[in-house]
Design a protein around this motif. Structure first.
Motif, short mmCIF file in Angstrom:
data_model
loop_
_atom_site.label_atom_id
_atom_site.label_comp_id
_atom_site.label_asym_id
_atom_site.label_seq_id
_atom_site.Cartn_x
_atom_site.Cartn_y
_atom_site.Cartn_z
N ALA A 97 -8.11 -7.55 -10.75
CA ALA A 97 -6.84 -7.29 -11.43
C ALA A 97 -5.81 -8.39 -11.20
N THR A 98 -5.92 -9.10 -10.08
CA THR A 98 -4.94 -10.14 -9.75
C THR A 98 -5.58 -11.22 -8.90
N THR A 99 -5.04 -12.44 -9.01
CA THR A 99 -5.52 -13.55 -8.18
C THR A 99 -4.63 -13.77 -6.96
N ASP A 100 -3.53 -13.02 -6.86
CA ASP A 100 -2.63 -13.15 -5.71
C ASP A 100 -3.32 -12.68 -4.44
N ARG A 101 -3.19 -13.48 -3.39
CA ARG A 101 -3.84 -13.13 -2.12
C ARG A 101 -3.19 -11.93 -1.45
N GLY A 102 -1.87 -11.80 -1.61
CA GLY A 102 -1.14 -10.73 -0.94
C GLY A 102 -1.69 -9.35 -1.20
N PRO A 103 -1.80 -8.94 -2.46
CA PRO A 103 -2.34 -7.61 -2.75
C PRO A 103 -3.78 -7.42 -2.27
N ILE A 104 -4.57 -8.49 -2.33
CA ILE A 104 -5.96 -8.39 -1.90
C ILE A 104 -6.03 -8.16 -0.39
N VAL A 105 -5.24 -8.96 0.36
CA VAL A 105 -5.21 -8.81 1.82
C VAL A 105 -4.70 -7.42 2.20
N THR A 106 -3.63 -7.00 1.53
CA THR A 106 -3.04 -5.69 1.85
C THR A 106 -4.04 -4.57 1.59
N ALA A 107 -4.69 -4.63 0.44
CA ALA A 107 -5.66 -3.58 0.09
C ALA A 107 -6.84 -3.59 1.06
N GLY A 108 -7.32 -4.79 1.40
CA GLY A 108 -8.47 -4.88 2.30
C GLY A 108 -8.16 -4.37 3.68
N LEU A 109 -7.01 -4.77 4.24
CA LEU A 109 -6.64 -4.31 5.58
C LEU A 109 -6.35 -2.81 5.60
N ALA A 110 -5.70 -2.33 4.53
CA ALA A 110 -5.43 -0.89 4.45
C ALA A 110 -6.73 -0.10 4.38
N GLY A 111 -7.68 -0.61 3.59
CA GLY A 111 -8.97 0.06 3.49
C GLY A 111 -9.72 0.04 4.80
N LEU A 112 -9.64 -1.09 5.52
CA LEU A 112 -10.30 -1.19 6.82
C LEU A 112 -9.70 -0.19 7.81
N ALA A 113 -8.37 -0.18 7.89
CA ALA A 113 -7.71 0.72 8.84
C ALA A 113 -7.98 2.19 8.51
#
Length: 223
Positions: free
Chosen positions: A32-48
């Motif tokens: 959906a987006t190439t921005d790193r911020g949303p990807i990092v946020t989603a990945g870390l949130a999913g991990l936690a």
């Protein structure tokens, strides 16, 4: 030995869950987006969230099992103290059912009872070792650690490559990782590797394809 194998299989499955869930999440966001911020946020949130969820689920499950085992052991201890002859006959019958002659079964039951009646009945009747009850805290930690280890792989795969290669690199890396976990799980369980690998890899590929498609649709729609 069987207890250790069960722990290993649980660890492999936890790592597999971490790989699939976080890979699907970050691939969907990356579509959906190439921005790193949303990807990092989603990945870390999913991990936690995944690690906490796995830990809580394992803790509750093992605690329930441990409580049940303790209740059964308490009942067995009470029966041994109130009706020892009946319990001796019961233990004898168990060994007869396993193929021993009546005389041999009685001798075995008497000798085991003299050595440690409680341990003998716990093992023969309940299949429980009173000295090796599963610790729910250990189970929770192991489950969370396995999930976290698996989840780190897709996070690295999605963040390290250039933007245009993120999704294909992650897709390939996750399929390889899933093939390895599927093969290891089959080996630990004594099952055929080919079928296990196909199931794990196929399921993971489907999950990533679905989340990627949803991310594409949301990205095009500007959501």
């Amino acid at each position: 030995m069987s207890s250790r194998l069960n722990w290993l299989r649980a660890g492999v499955l936890g790592a597999n869950d971490g790989i699939v869930s976080v890979a699907g999440l970050v691939v969907g966001v990356a579509a959906a987006t190439t921005d790193r911020g949303p990807i990092v946020t989603a990945g870390l949130a999913g991990l936690a969230a995944g690690a906490v969820s796995m830990a809580l689920g394992e803790y509750v499950s093992v605690s329930t099992q441990r409580d049940t085992e303790r209740a059964l052991l308490a009942k067995e201890r009470h029966e041994l103290s109130t009706m020892p002859e009946y319990e001796l006959d019961e233990l004898t019958a168990i060994y007869e059912a396993k193929g021993l002659s009546a005389e041999t079964a009685r001798t075995v039951a008497e000798e085991l009872t003299a050595h440690d009646a409680f341990a003998a009945h716990a093992e023969a009747e309940l299949g429980i070792d009173p000295d090796e009850l599963t610790n729910p805290w250990h189970a929770a930690f192991a489950s969370a650690a396995a999930f976290t280890f698996g989840a780190i792989l897709p996070l690295l795969a999605i963040l390290l490559p250039p933007a245009e290669l993120r999704v294909p690199v992650t897709f390939v890396a996750m399929l390889v990782a899933l093939a390895l976990t599927g093969s290891l799980s089959a080996r630990l369980g004594g099952a055929g590797r080919g079928r296990a690998v196909v199931r794990v890899v196929g399921g993971g590929a489907l999950a990533m394809a679905v989340t990627y498609g949803i991310g594409q649709l949301l990205g095009v729609a500007g959501v």
